[in-house]
Every structure is written in C-alpha cells, then in structure tokens.
Design an enzyme around this catalytic site. Structure first.
Site, mmCIF file in Angstrom:
data_model
loop_
_atom_site.group_PDB
_atom_site.id
_atom_site.type_symbol
_atom_site.label_atom_id
_atom_site.label_comp_id
_atom_site.label_asym_id
_atom_site.label_seq_id
_atom_site.Cartn_x
_atom_site.Cartn_y
_atom_site.Cartn_z
ATOM 1 N N LYS A 22 7.163 -28.206 16.031
ATOM 2 C CA LYS A 22 6.543 -27.079 15.335
ATOM 3 C C LYS A 22 5.853 -27.585 14.075
ATOM 4 O O LYS A 22 6.511 -28.049 13.150
ATOM 5 C CB LYS A 22 7.570 -26.019 14.942
ATOM 6 C CG LYS A 22 6.892 -24.776 14.364
ATOM 7 C CD LYS A 22 7.871 -23.812 13.723
ATOM 8 C CE LYS A 22 8.108 -24.113 12.261
ATOM 9 N NZ LYS A 22 6.936 -23.929 11.378
ATOM 10 N N GLU B 287 12.814 -29.617 -7.746
ATOM 11 C CA GLU B 287 11.606 -30.190 -7.178
ATOM 12 C C GLU B 287 10.461 -29.199 -7.392
ATOM 13 O O GLU B 287 10.549 -28.039 -7.009
ATOM 14 C CB GLU B 287 11.823 -30.438 -5.683
ATOM 15 C CG GLU B 287 10.702 -31.224 -5.050
ATOM 16 C CD GLU B 287 10.963 -31.519 -3.585
ATOM 17 O OE1 GLU B 287 11.541 -30.657 -2.892
ATOM 18 O OE2 GLU B 287 10.566 -32.608 -3.132
ATOM 19 N N CYS C 263 7.553 -35.476 -1.049
ATOM 20 C CA CYS C 263 8.985 -35.337 -1.307
ATOM 21 C C CYS C 263 9.499 -36.489 -2.154
ATOM 22 O O CYS C 263 10.445 -36.334 -2.910
ATOM 23 C CB CYS C 263 9.755 -35.240 0.008
ATOM 24 S SG CYS C 263 9.323 -36.521 1.174
ATOM 25 N N GLU D 241 15.027 -35.009 6.492
ATOM 26 C CA GLU D 241 14.308 -35.650 5.379
ATOM 27 C C GLU D 241 13.961 -34.535 4.419
ATOM 28 O O GLU D 241 13.070 -33.726 4.691
ATOM 29 C CB GLU D 241 13.012 -36.318 5.871
ATOM 30 C CG GLU D 241 13.219 -37.438 6.864
ATOM 31 C CD GLU D 241 13.769 -38.697 6.232
ATOM 32 O OE1 GLU D 241 13.839 -38.770 4.994
ATOM 33 O OE2 GLU D 241 14.127 -39.603 6.992
#
Lengths: 288, 477
Positions: free
Chosen positions: B183, B388, B291, B257
């Site tokens: 996806k 983040e 990331c 991840e």
C-alpha cells in the site's frame, strides 16, 4: 543413634549481585513430583521486578562495554563453576523435573556444554553477523551488531536448568543484561544457578533472578519502559498475545517462540542471539 | 552576500506521462478498485494531478489471494537464478524510465527534481540490482543452510520517499521468494502504479506484486488479513505501535521502520564549513521529511556562535520553490495536514522560549511551503527537542564534553540515526560506539546504500533494511 538432621536452605532472589528476600515478604511452597516439600521459594512482586530492571540497567554499560574476549571468559567460567557443582544440580534437576538421575545428569551436562558454546560465540558474533558494506561511493561503511539492552526473560516452565540456560546464555553472550522469572514450580535450580553466576565473575546486576509466577510478573516486564526485549517462552501461549500488546507501547523486541516448549537438548541456531542484537551501521567519507 | 540570480530551469511535466486516472494493480491487472477514489494533489500548486482508485477490504482480500496463489504456484518454486532475472529486469526498467519516474515523483510528492532525479530513482534501481543478486545466493546469507521465504508480505510505506521506500520493501521480498501486497501512501500513490506497469513490462508473473492504494483503513485490512505472513511498515512511531499491537499474538513476522530525532553532534575541532553542509543536508534534505533527519544539532559550546552564523548564512542561500525547477533546494511540504503539524510544533518552540530564525527566502503564494527554520537556545525538555517535526526545522542545543554530548544525543526514546563531526578519529569511533542509533554518520550525513543495513533502536522500530541483515526480515532462519 538418631539420623543427622540436614540443614535446610532458604532460597532467596538474586538482584544486583545480592541475594535479597522478596520485597513482598511472600513465599510459596515448592514440592517435588511426589508432593514432598522441598523449600519455600520467594514469591516476587512488582517492586522486585522494578528493582531487578534498575539493577540490569545499571549493569548494562559495564557488561556491554566489556570486551567480547572478557565476556567469553566469564561465560566459560560459569561452565567451570557449574561443572564443580554438577552433583548438586543433578539432584535438584531430578527432584524438580521428576526424572531419573541419569536423565538429570545428561540435562546438566548439556547445560554446561551450552555455556561453553555461547562462551565461544561472544567474540565471533561481530565477525559472523557484522559486515563491511561495499557502498557505491567514496565511503567506508561497516555494520557491527550491538546488544539491545535489558532483556526480560520468562524462563521455560518445564526444563528447570537446561531450558533456563538455553534462554539466558545467548542474552548474555550478546552483551545484554537480563531479568529472569524462573520456572514457577521448578525454581530451585534457577536460584542455585544464581549462586554459580555470583561466583563466576559475572558482574552484579548482569543477571537478576526472580522466582514467582510468569502470569503475574510477565506483564510488568512487558510494559516496563526500560526493558528493551522480551522472551515470553515461559508464559502460557494464551497469555503471550497480551504480553506482546503491552510490549508494543515501547516498541520492544519480542522473541518469536514456539507454542510448545522445544527440545532443549538440540543445539540452538543463531535466532536467539540475533533477536537481542542491534546492527549499527557507521559511515565515514574516504579521502586524503 | 552576493546576489546570484538563477534563470528558471524547470523540468517539463510532460515527461511524467501523467494520466487522468490510476487504478489498483491486483493479480497482474489494473482493476477499478471498489474503495472510494482519492484525488492526489501537486503539493506545490494544490492542483489535482489525478484520480486514483483505492482498494476496499474485498480488494485487499483479492490481492492477498492473488499473492498467495502466485507464491505457491510460481514464485516460491522458481529457482533463485530465475527470480533474479526478473528482478534485474525491473532494475533496468526503472533506469530506462528514470526521468519519467523522477518528474512524476516530484509532481506528486513536492520534492525537488534534483533529489528525485539524483537520489530517489537511482537508489531505487540500485536496491533491485543489489537484491537481484541475492536471489540465488540465500544459502550464503548466514541465516542457516536452507532459508525459506515467509509467504505473502503485506507492506505499507510512507509518502516521503514513495518510490524508494517501495524499492526497499519489494526488492528484498521478491529476492527471498515472497510475494507482496503493497500500500503506497494516500498522498503519493502515482509512482507505485507506474512501478506496476514496470512489473507488467518485466513480465513478472501475475500476483507476485500487488499495489493497493488507499488510506489507513486499507493498511489496517492488510495488517489484519489472516493470510498475510509478514508485515513490513515504514512510517510514524504512533502507527507502528498500533500495528505491533494488532499483530501481537499472531504468527505474523513484523519489521518496523519508525520515527527519529537524530542528534548531529559537532565538536569544536570539526571542519565547520563541511559540518554546515552536513547539517543542511541532514535537516533540509527532502524538506526534512526524513525519519533519520538530523533534527537536533548538538554544538560544542565553544563553537556554537561561529557555527550558527555560518549555518544561517548558508541556509539563507537555499532556494525554496517549484519542485520541478532544477535550481530548487527545498520543495513543497507534502500535504496541508503536514504543513499544519510543522507550524504547530514550530509555534510550540517559540512559546517554550527557544529563539526562532527563519530564512527570508521568498515563499510561493500557492502550495504548501515552509521556509527553513533554525531554533537556538533549545532545551532538552522542549517539544521541538523531543518530538519528531518531520519538516525543515532544526533545533540547536549545546554541550561541553563528549560525555555530555552522548547523554544528550541518547536522551530520546528514538534511536534511528546520529551524526558526528570531528577531525579526531578516535573520538569518532568512541562516539559511534556510545550512540544508541542504528546508523551513525561521521563527517557526513544522510548516506544510503542497498549494501548498508538501515534501521533503528528502541522506538525507531526493529529490523534492518539493506545488506545481508535485511534479508532476515523475509526469511525463516
């Protein structure tokens, strides 16, 4: 003349290199297969789990920072000390597991040999699982496996010594520290093993041994934010899903374990070592 | 500062061969998809690029069945050497269509064309090349004498590197004999569907690769599908935890991840000009939508003023604007939602008392843009030092000793990456040892290669992608 009355032993916990009683003050009776009373084992509490995790965290820097050669020496020393107390372990395993002395003897021998096997791994893990990475650019790049951190272990319920050693030794060989909940009904070899660890130059806190019920203590380990990985071997299969859900809150590594306790006499593969290792990739430019 | 003017140098959007509509790819065919169609936007202009059919629960089920059939009948039975040739073909086709893919990626994602052209697409091809070579050599991967594939892999990827993340996921899965249902992210599905065309051109057996566009609910269908053997997810820590919870107690193998809050540590003996380039690359590459971005700069106190002055000067020369312009350094933020998140966190930085500096570069009136921003005087407790941001926002903290740098760098639940800048080799190696991060870049930042394992510690997830280690995610040891 009356028979000599033996000196009974009080079995305690092993936390931070010391042998305290449980904070809870609770104990539970341990029987052999014939229902004869063997001893009262400490019934660890949530606070004992927390103390054990704190001790394991404190010991992590020293143990993970020790040289692989040094870790190998210590693990081999464990084998030496176990060998020296072989008869005691044979008796305890036979009583705990309700097996004949001959079978108990081969389980103890296999446990000793397992320490030797993992002792030899400490300084080979990086060679076998690490890498020099041939990247497409002017960089030097390498990958080294590092220990994951504090590992919570629910030890196998049936195999009181060989199973315990099979789940504990890879954790230590990889450089992690451990909080172990021993087999609930067969805890005595675990505490005796702690005495071996305490005298085998293993720094205090590297292994912390709790006796008690995995069903009660497991969730504190699974949910503890300062535990990095969980081995649910000793949990009931039906409870493992909930433990894994609790572990997800801190993205813990959870070891995939078979539904049934495996045949611990088989030589292990590297699966357990790998689960408790973090490959770290380091890059540096090349140039003059 | 000398003013250099650049003539506009836009890449032609015609190269993207943009079509008005795109459809899910299931069992080797493009199918309508019974989910609610979505419209994908060009984040630089807010115009609709195309309509994309999405996969409903029934479509996901069909895709999983197609993948299962392909796994059992063809792909897992095929000799590795033959599988390898298909994967090599895919690598070559990506190279052949690289310009088209790069332009399409920049249109759909908003990233500068120079990054999609020079990094994303070539690295995607490199991942297929690298893993193709493994397909017939798995016995040598160190995972035991006879490693076997897992089966059907469900893969969910983010919007920051749409094609590259697809390659990171699909290449190792195919090389190890698994089939996949992937996806793509809701906002960036287009290159994945061109990749599906490439699978057709490569004559990959039907069902080996299935692409099911959709939003989070489509992802959940994949995660919870009982016939999926493995889940590989790249994305936020928050969603990663949800997925870990969902697969808890099942036999599914999982790799994650997740997010990061990387420290980029600059010592006073570092070559400051090089460090500044590395810091800029670390946090402003791909608009900071990385990331492993170096979002926390830890500067040694004795050089922080000099470093900040150089950094601000350098950042003020970054050109923000049209992603298709070859001179653009910083493109568009991928979505209005993401832009709102970045703004909210930047405002929290000001509210909590950090000093904000934002480049005075011109910002287009249309589209989702955020000018590069540097916060100084940041404390470890502030949200901008802990959360983040996933945008072009750098937080600057200071330290005095190497031990303090290590303590501050490791003071986060994340552990994806870190940077070290110093001329002293022994300090680099010592720091690299001490930092709890899966990737450590010394005197460089944001380097990626299929041969170099990538992945994180702690709440940055588990498992690695790339290298021999990465194969483990798709094999029974």
């Amino acid at each position: 003349m009356a028979d000599r009355v033996s000196v009974a032993k009080t079995y305690k916990l092993y936390i931070g290199g010391k042998f305290p009683r449980s904070e809870s003050g609770r104990v539970y009776p341990v029987h052999d297969a014939k229902g004869r009373f063997l001893a009262n084992a400490a019934h660890s509490s949530r606070k004992d789990v927390r103390d054990a995790v704190a001790a394991a965290r404190k010991a992590f820097a020293g143990w993970s920072g020790a040289t692989a050669y040094n870790r190998g020496q210590v693990l081999y020393r464990v084998a030496e000390m176990l060998e020296g107390r072989r008869e005691q372990f044979v008796a305890e395993v036979a009583a705990s597991e309700n097996i004949p002395a001959r079978k108990a003897q081969s389980a103890v021998d296999a446990a000793i040999d397992r320490w030797v096997w993992y002792a030899g791994w400490t300084d080979k893990i990086a060679t076998v699982l690490g890498a020099a990475n041939p990247v497409a650019g002017p960089y030097f790049s390498f990958t080294v496996p590092e220990p994951t951190g504090v590992v919570g272990i629910l030890a196998p319920q049936r195999s009181a010594l060989l199973g315990l050693v099979s789940v504990l030794a890879p954790v230590l060989a990889a450089g992690n520290t451990a909080v172990v909940v021993s087999s609930a009904d067969r805890p005595l070899p675990a505490i005796t093993l702690s005495e071996v660890l305490a005298t085998a130059d293993l720094p205090g806190g590297v292994v912390n041994m709790l006796t008690g019920r995995a069903a009660e203590l497991g969730s504190w380990l699974a949910a503890h934010a300062d535990v990095n990985a969980l081995d649910p071997t000793g949990a009931e299969p039906a409870e493992r899903g909930e433990l894994a859900r609790q572990a997800a809150d801190t993205v813990k590594r959870v070891l995939a374990v078979p539904e049934e306790e495996p045949d611990w006499s088989q030589r292990p593969d590297l699966g357990r070592l790998r689960t408790y290792l973090e490959p770290k990739t380091v890059w540096h430019p090349l140039g003059v | 500062m000398p003013a250099f003017d650049y003539a506009p140098a836009p890449e032609s959007r015609d190269i993207a061969n943009l079509k008005p509509s795109y459809r899910p790819f299931i069992g080797g065919e493009f199918v309508p998809g019974s989910g609610e169609p979505l419209k994908t936007l060009n984040p630089a202009t807010e115009e609709v690029l195309a309509e994309v059919g999405t996969a409903s629960a029934a479509d996901v089920d069909t895709a999983v069945q197609a993948a299962r059939k392909a796994y059992e009948r063809t792909w897992s039975k095929m000799p590795g050497a033959e599988r390898a040739k298909y994967i090599f073909r895919i690598a070559r086709l990506i190279q052949e269509r690289s310009r088209e893919l790069a332009v399409l990626e920049s249109l759909d994602n908003g990233k500068p064309i120079k990054e999609s052209r020079d990094a994303d697409v070539p690295t995607a091809a490199a991942h297929f090349f690298y893993h193709a070579g493994w397909a017939d050599k798995l016995d040598y991967a160190g995972l035991g004498p006879d490693p076997r594939p897992l089966g059907v892999a469900g893969q969910i990827i983010p919007w920051n590197f749409p094609l590259l993340m697809l390659a990171w996921k699909i290449a190792p899965a195919l090389a190890t004999g698994n089939t996949v249902v992937l996806k793509p992210a809701e906002t960036t599905p287009l290159t994945a569907l061109v990749f599906a065309e490439i699978c057709q051109q490569a004559e990959l057996p039907p069902g080996v690769v299935n692409i099911v566009p959709g939003a989070g609910d489509t992802g959940a269908e994949i995660v919870n599908h009982p016939d999926v053997d493995k889940i590989a997810f790249t994305g936020s820590t928050e969603v990663g935890k949800l997925i870990q919870r969902s697969v808890a107690g099942t036999r599914k193998k999982l790799t994650l991840e997740l997010g990061g809050k990387a420290a980029n540590v600059v010592f006073d003996d570092a070559p400051l000009d090089q460090a500044v380039e590395g810091i800029v690359n670390g946090i402003f590459y791909n608009q900071g939508h990385v990331c492993c971005a170096g979002s926390r700069l830890l500067a040694q106190e004795s050089v922080v003023d000099e470093l900040l002055a150089k950094l601000r000067y350098r950042v003020s020369t970054l050109r923000l604007g049209d992603p298709l312009d070859k001179n653009t350094d910083i493109g568009a933020i991928n979505s209005a939602e993401q832009l709102a998140k970045i703004r909210e966190l930047a405002e929290s930085g000001e509210a909590e008392g950090a000093q904000r500096w934002t480049s005075s570069c011109p910002v287009p009136d249309r589209g989702f843009f955020f000018a590069p921003t540097v916060f100084s005087g940041v404390q470890q407790s502030m949200r901008i030092a802990r959360e983040e941001i996933f945008g072009p926002v750098l937080s600057v903290l200071t330290f005095r000793t190497p031990d303090e740098a290590v303590a501050k760098a490791n003071n986060t639940p994340y552990g994806l990456s870190a940077g070290i800048w110093t001329e002293k080799g022994s300090r680099i190696l010592w720091m690299a040892n001490q930092l709890r991060a899966g990737v450590v870049w010394a005197n460089t930042f944001n380097r990626f290669d299929p041969a170099a394992p990538f992945g994180g510690y702690q709440e940055s997830g588990f498992g690695r992608e790339g290298g021999r280690t990465g194969l483990e995610a798709y094999l029974h040891g």
